[in-house]
Design a protein around this motif. Structure first.
Motif, PDB file in Angstrom:
ATOM      1  N   MET A   1       0.636  -1.669  -0.467  1.00  0.00           N
ATOM      2  CA  MET A   1      -0.073   0.341   0.252  1.00  0.00           C
ATOM      3  C   MET A   1       1.184   1.636  -0.088  1.00  0.00           C
ATOM      4  SD  MET A   1      -2.833  -1.058   3.156  1.00  0.00           S
ATOM      5  CE  MET A   1      -3.804   0.339   3.062  1.00  0.00           C
TER       6      MET A   1
ATOM      7  N   SER B   1      -3.344   3.750  -2.873  1.00  0.00           N
ATOM      8  CA  SER B   1      -2.983   2.574  -3.986  1.00  0.00           C
ATOM      9  C   SER B   1      -3.766   1.080  -3.871  1.00  0.00           C
ATOM     10  CB  SER B   1      -2.058   2.124  -4.453  1.00  0.00           C
ATOM     11  OG  SER B   1      -0.582   1.371  -3.603  1.00  0.00           O
ATOM     12  N   CYS B   2      -4.796   1.088  -3.414  1.00  0.00           N
ATOM     13  CA  CYS B   2      -5.509  -0.371  -2.594  1.00  0.00           C
ATOM     14  C   CYS B   2      -7.288  -0.052  -2.687  1.00  0.00           C
ATOM     15  CB  CYS B   2      -5.253  -1.139  -1.940  1.00  0.00           C
ATOM     16  SG  CYS B   2      -6.215  -1.122  -0.222  1.00  0.00           S
ATOM     17  N   SER B   3      -8.168  -1.134  -2.686  1.00  0.00           N
ATOM     18  CA  SER B   3      -9.356  -1.235  -2.895  1.00  0.00           C
ATOM     19  C   SER B   3      -9.559  -0.652  -1.181  1.00  0.00           C
ATOM     20  CB  SER B   3      -9.860  -1.865  -3.269  1.00  0.00           C
ATOM     21  OG  SER B   3      -9.467  -2.771  -2.774  1.00  0.00           O
TER      22      SER B   3
ATOM     23  N   ASP C   1     -10.504  -4.797  -0.428  1.00  0.00           N
ATOM     24  CA  ASP C   1      -9.643  -4.985  -0.167  1.00  0.00           C
ATOM     25  C   ASP C   1      -8.988  -5.166   1.473  1.00  0.00           C
ATOM     26  OD1 ASP C   1      -9.127  -7.197  -2.169  1.00  0.00           O
ATOM     27  OD2 ASP C   1      -8.196  -5.557  -3.322  1.00  0.00           O
ATOM     28  N   PHE C   2      -8.466  -3.637   1.995  1.00  0.00           N
ATOM     29  CA  PHE C   2      -8.649  -3.332   2.990  1.00  0.00           C
ATOM     30  C   PHE C   2      -9.271  -4.164   4.082  1.00  0.00           C
ATOM     31  CE2 PHE C   2      -7.996   0.032   6.825  1.00  0.00           C
ATOM     32  CZ  PHE C   2      -6.665  -0.028   6.529  1.00  0.00           C
TER      33      PHE C   2
ATOM     34  N   PHE D   1      -9.400   6.112  -1.463  1.00  0.00           N
ATOM     35  CA  PHE D   1      -8.639   4.225  -2.164  1.00  0.00           C
ATOM     36  C   PHE D   1      -9.211   4.516  -3.871  1.00  0.00           C
ATOM     37  CE2 PHE D   1      -9.968   3.869   1.919  1.00  0.00           C
ATOM     38  CZ  PHE D   1      -9.414   2.862   2.309  1.00  0.00           C
ATOM     39  N   SER D   2      -8.649   3.721  -4.109  1.00  0.00           N
ATOM     40  CA  SER D   2      -8.111   3.290  -5.930  1.00  0.00           C
ATOM     41  C   SER D   2     -10.340   2.913  -6.322  1.00  0.00           C
ATOM     42  CB  SER D   2      -7.415   2.422  -6.369  1.00  0.00           C
ATOM     43  OG  SER D   2      -7.890   1.159  -5.599  1.00  0.00           O
TER      44      SER D   2
END
Length: 444
Positions: free
Chosen positions: A1, A105-107, A110-111, A147-148
């Motif tokens: 991340m 750089s993540c959704s 997902d986090f 988030f992305s």
């Protein structure tokens, strides 16, 4: 991340603060709180009303809405746009709240599926040295992290000099109503200094510990409703006729396991002291308005010479301490009598801090504050975290789960103690260690 800060700016009130409100007087309780920031982070999924637009466009619109509504909210909460003038007052000069825009750089999903506690601090502006240097005297810091996927995190970090948990909730109520455009805006009541006027006090020591030297770490444990029910059933009959509250039973279990972990390291565990924060508003006569702003809380102390107490004993002691405080002290936080009581309490705590043979735990509960109702106009939050662990060791912060019937516990201990604590069978029988924070939600 990968986290990246995109911009930093100040948000000023949309209407200048009137001359008669330019100096805001702190209360005595505000004075004794150090100028530290609390950090509450709200995680929201992407805006369903903006599906036709790009993710970048969605986030820009959300950020613009937050900034505009914050500017309007600061008109009523004008001290939050000011700067600390001295030990007894805030200069309400409309310099503004500090607003940071960032991206990761993540959704969001997902986090949330596997939340990494060590990364949570990056969602808060108080972790960035450059930001804290620029905003060192600000009373309020905000960070929006995109988030992305288009989901966002909103960190709200007020100075503890003028806001406790209940004050933060009133501020959030007003901000979210203004942002979404409907509902009743909360108008704050600044009454703290009229109850307990500021006084000349010695410099208060900063409670911040050296975490690098102490090697303290924070872990998250979730107690769902069924496990809390089982825990209560296990202690039924030993506590008395009145069933313990969820907070009482969960806190008692955490304390028992934490003391066991501490004893396994030191072998000799001295007396226990629990410092538990309690809201004064509803315990004064007559009760103070819910929208009373300031530090209207106090910590009552629970003592125990026996480190081998069972859960029902701990519940009984906490309940006894709260009843005694509510009946004998809560209504005395006024005028000269309140000043005398505060001085005596501070002296008592100072003497306790000097003792090397006692173990002090601090607990703050945000349970029953409907933080999951905070809707800025794109739905309610998927998850909320509160991180105060940068300032204290042996700290326990309790929050409601999203479903409202469970408890999330954020526990900060010295590293060696935590290694033992987080593997405790007595704890893990009723708590899940950092489970997924992703809960599918339907929109109305």
């Amino acid at each position: 991340m990968k986290f990246e800060i995109m911009s930093r700016k100040t948000i000023k009130p949309s209407i200048p603060t009137p001359h008669q409100h330019r100096t805001f007087s702190l209360s005595l309780l505000d004075q004794i709180f150090p100028p530290i920031y609390s950090s509450t982070v709200f995680f929201y999924s992407s805006n369903p009303n903006e599906k036709g637009n790009s993710i970048t466009s969605q986030v820009l619109q959300q950020s613009s809405r937050l900034q505009n509504s914050l500017s309007k909210t600061l008109v009523h909460f004008y001290p939050m746009a000011g700067r600390l003038k001295d030990t007894a007052s805030v200069e309400c000069n409309d310099q503004g709240a500090y607003f940071v825009e960032a991206q990761v750089s993540c959704s969001l999903v997902d986090f949330l599926i596997q939340p990494k506690i060590e990364l949570l601090s990056h969602f808060s502006p108080i972790i960035d040295p450059y930001t804290t240097q620029l905003a060192s005297d600000s009373m309020l810091l905000i960070q929006l992290t995109a988030f992305s996927c288009g989901g966002i995190a909103i960190a709200v970090c007020p100075s503890h000099k003028i806001m406790d948990g209940s004050s933060l909730f009133s501020f959030l109520q007003s901000w979210t109503v203004t942002s979404r455009g409907y509902g009743e805006v909360v108008i704050p009541k600044f009454i703290g200094s009229s109850l307990l006027p500021p006084r000349d006090l010695p410099i208060m020591p900063n409670p911040k510990v050296n975490f690098q030297a102490k090697k303290c770490i924070t872990r998250r444990f979730v107690f769902d409703a069924s496990k809390i029910f089982s825990l209560k059933a296990k202690t039924a009959g030993a506590i008395g006729q009145r069933s313990p509250t969820n907070v009482e039973i969960v806190l008692a279990l955490i304390l028992k396991c934490a003391m066991a972990a501490s004893k396994s390291i030191s072998s000799r565990l001295g007396p226990l002291v629990l410092s538990q924060a309690v809201d004064l508003r509803k315990r004064m006569v007559p009760p103070l308005p819910e929208n009373s702003i300031g530090n209207l809380i106090w910590q009552f102390l629970v003592f125990s010479k026996d480190s081998e107490l069972e859960i029902h004993d701990l519940v009984a002691k906490m309940r006894e301490g709260l009843i005694e405080f509510s009946n004998e002290k809560a209504n005395k936080f006024k005028g000269d009598e309140g000043f005398q009581m505060v001085c005596e309490s501070l002296k008592e705590r100072g003497e306790l801090m000097k003792r090397m043979d006692i173990t002090i735990y601090r607990c703050t509960s945000l349970c029953k504050l409907p933080l999951y109702e905070m809707d800025f106009g794109w739905g309610k939050p998927m998850w909320i975290t509160n991180n105060s662990s940068n300032y204290f060791e042996k700290l326990i912060v309790l929050m409601d789960t999203k479903q409202g019937d469970g408890i999330e516990a954020w526990v900060t201990l010295e590293e060696r103690e935590m290694e033992i604590f987080q593997r405790s069978k007595g704890l893990l029988e009723f708590a899940s260690f950092n489970p997924s924070a992703f809960v599918k939600q339907s929109r109305i």
